[in-house]
Scaffold this motif. Sequence first.
Motif, mmCIF file in Angstrom:
data_model
loop_
_atom_site.group_PDB
_atom_site.id
_atom_site.type_symbol
_atom_site.label_atom_id
_atom_site.label_comp_id
_atom_site.label_asym_id
_atom_site.label_seq_id
_atom_site.Cartn_x
_atom_site.Cartn_y
_atom_site.Cartn_z
ATOM 1 N N SER A 259 -14.546 14.612 -49.636
ATOM 2 C CA SER A 259 -13.409 14.183 -48.815
ATOM 3 C C SER A 259 -13.762 14.111 -47.331
ATOM 4 O O SER A 259 -13.035 13.503 -46.555
ATOM 5 C CB SER A 259 -12.237 15.141 -49.029
ATOM 6 O OG SER A 259 -12.660 16.475 -48.790
ATOM 7 N N VAL A 260 -14.865 14.722 -46.923
ATOM 8 C CA VAL A 260 -15.291 14.673 -45.522
ATOM 9 C C VAL A 260 -16.417 13.647 -45.361
ATOM 10 O O VAL A 260 -16.392 12.811 -44.465
ATOM 11 C CB VAL A 260 -15.755 16.068 -45.034
ATOM 12 C CG1 VAL A 260 -16.207 16.018 -43.586
ATOM 13 C CG2 VAL A 260 -14.634 17.084 -45.205
ATOM 14 N N ASN A 261 -17.408 13.752 -46.252
ATOM 15 C CA ASN A 261 -18.467 12.740 -46.356
ATOM 16 C C ASN A 261 -19.199 12.424 -45.055
ATOM 17 O O ASN A 261 -19.238 11.283 -44.625
ATOM 18 C CB ASN A 261 -17.870 11.451 -46.942
ATOM 19 C CG ASN A 261 -18.958 10.557 -47.513
ATOM 20 O OD1 ASN A 261 -19.914 11.055 -48.098
ATOM 21 N ND2 ASN A 261 -18.814 9.254 -47.335
ATOM 22 N N ARG A 262 -19.786 13.462 -44.465
ATOM 23 C CA ARG A 262 -20.587 13.257 -43.258
ATOM 24 C C ARG A 262 -21.966 13.858 -43.484
ATOM 25 O O ARG A 262 -22.286 14.939 -42.966
ATOM 26 C CB ARG A 262 -19.890 13.915 -42.051
ATOM 27 C CG ARG A 262 -18.599 13.209 -41.612
ATOM 28 C CD ARG A 262 -18.906 11.898 -40.897
ATOM 29 N NE ARG A 262 -17.695 11.136 -40.604
ATOM 30 C CZ ARG A 262 -17.315 10.070 -41.313
ATOM 31 N NH1 ARG A 262 -18.005 9.672 -42.354
ATOM 32 N NH2 ARG A 262 -16.226 9.410 -40.961
ATOM 33 N N PRO A 263 -22.814 13.167 -44.261
ATOM 34 C CA PRO A 263 -24.122 13.728 -44.617
ATOM 35 C C PRO A 263 -25.020 13.990 -43.406
ATOM 36 O O PRO A 263 -25.858 14.904 -43.439
ATOM 37 C CB PRO A 263 -24.734 12.660 -45.533
ATOM 38 C CG PRO A 263 -23.957 11.413 -45.266
ATOM 39 C CD PRO A 263 -22.577 11.862 -44.879
ATOM 40 N N PHE B 263 -21.969 7.727 -35.696
ATOM 41 C CA PHE B 263 -22.716 8.873 -35.185
ATOM 42 C C PHE B 263 -23.335 9.675 -36.330
ATOM 43 O O PHE B 263 -24.472 10.150 -36.236
ATOM 44 C CB PHE B 263 -21.800 9.767 -34.344
ATOM 45 C CG PHE B 263 -22.545 10.794 -33.545
ATOM 46 C CD1 PHE B 263 -23.183 10.446 -32.367
ATOM 47 C CD2 PHE B 263 -22.629 12.105 -33.979
ATOM 48 C CE1 PHE B 263 -23.891 11.386 -31.631
ATOM 49 C CE2 PHE B 263 -23.338 13.052 -33.252
ATOM 50 C CZ PHE B 263 -23.969 12.680 -32.076
ATOM 51 N N ASP B 264 -22.582 9.805 -37.424
ATOM 52 C CA ASP B 264 -23.079 10.532 -38.595
ATOM 53 C C ASP B 264 -24.340 9.867 -39.153
ATOM 54 O O ASP B 264 -25.320 10.528 -39.480
ATOM 55 C CB ASP B 264 -21.990 10.573 -39.664
ATOM 56 C CG ASP B 264 -22.445 11.288 -40.925
ATOM 57 O OD1 ASP B 264 -22.655 12.508 -40.849
ATOM 58 O OD2 ASP B 264 -22.605 10.621 -41.970
ATOM 59 N N LYS B 265 -24.319 8.539 -39.221
ATOM 60 C CA LYS B 265 -25.492 7.844 -39.755
ATOM 61 C C LYS B 265 -26.682 7.973 -38.803
ATOM 62 O O LYS B 265 -27.836 8.009 -39.226
ATOM 63 C CB LYS B 265 -25.187 6.358 -40.009
ATOM 64 C CG LYS B 265 -24.013 6.090 -40.929
ATOM 65 C CD LYS B 265 -24.050 6.916 -42.212
ATOM 66 C CE LYS B 265 -22.698 6.948 -42.889
ATOM 67 N NZ LYS B 265 -22.264 8.296 -43.267
#
Lengths: 214, 230
Positions: free
Chosen positions: A70-74, A205-207
């Motif tokens: 549900s957050v999905n920020r690897p 930013f996460d990517k």
Amino acid sequence: MKTFLLIVATVLAVCSSAFATQCNVNPVTIPKQWITMSQGCRGAVRKQVQMEVAASVQYLAMAAHFSKDSVNRPGFAKLFFEASSEEREHALKLIEYLLMRGELTTNVTSLITIRAPEHKYWSSGQAALEEALKMETEVTKAIRNVIVKCEQDREDNDNNDYHLVDYLTGEFLEEQYKGQRDIAGKASTLKKMMDRHSALGEFIFDKKLLGMDI
Amino acid sequence: MMKTVFALACLLAASAAADVCFNDVSNECGRNTNSLALPSCNAVYGNFGRQGNVANELQAYANLHLRRSYEFLLSSAYYHNYQVNRPGFSKLFRKLADDSWAKTIELIKHVTKRGGTMDFHSRSPQEATEEKNNTIELQELESLARSLDIQKELAERAFFIHQEATRNNHKTHDPEIAQYLEEEFIEDHAKTIRDLAGHTSDLKQFITSNGGNDLSVSLFLFDEYLQKIA
């Protein structure tokens, strides 16, 4: 009487691991004058080990949060998993230092206790970065306090542990300040990206944290 | 005719179960609001989210690895102090600590891969409620024995979770977890346990042979050996 003493001695030998059993070698004593860390300084370093471990577990919780479906920020998860292992390395470095100075021959078991992390939810990547920065600042402050204690231990004739003070100042504080600058930079960049495009800003930013160009 | 209706009904039921996220989306997107609640659009499938479950066991397994990892780390430290001074034993325990730490992270990732939330308080009902106050300041054979016991505990816990995950027609059947445990844990456990058991056999022989006179030198040489292999 002699038999009685012999029995007492045997019982003592079996009960206490300070004596040799059939399975181990009798412990020896060698001169201890070379062991020169003051009690207060030793205690301060031991507490610092526990603090680094607690920080390591707190970073694990952050990484777990950002790994959720549900957050999905690897990218954030990767950053915090790495930070967690780094904190563990810091604890290890302090332990190795204590060993070099002749410490940790007793009371080793009580050096580290694992407790569940205090926080487990963050409203955004920005909130987590700011908490990470706060945590690092606290660790830095704690290291400074260890330095103060070891530079002049008032309970031990104002003993100055020059080498440890140099090590903490040169290696640990250096790494803390660099680490803080890195997190502060990331938090600023992210906050700017979030200003008008919050969903897209955090996604991109996460990517970037993941090492991906999009 | 009856058969066809039954088959059709089954097909409808199956597709309904598979389309819950799609249904959420259809319903929510048609509404004139600024929010989207899509509770069924998650990574949970199979029995992973149910009660009495593999999910909790997997979290407890991560927590167990975390605690054991730091215990091994302290053993490694103790064996490297100037009095004990057995760098080979220290290296052996350090490796066990590092492995257990890596597995902690792996397990947390897998819990979240399956749509779970990692709870650091999770404990398995398999665990004794009060941990005995175990000291890590043990002599050589004792510390090998303790490590062997811990590795067996980790291996047998994997068997337990695997058993929960593979009971067919049971509420917890989960082949993905079973496969994951086999590949990432169960294979390695056998080797680690065999190695530690082998070490204790060697030490046992040193202790009993030649009236115990070889012990001091044997322990020194065995430590040198551990430095080479660990």
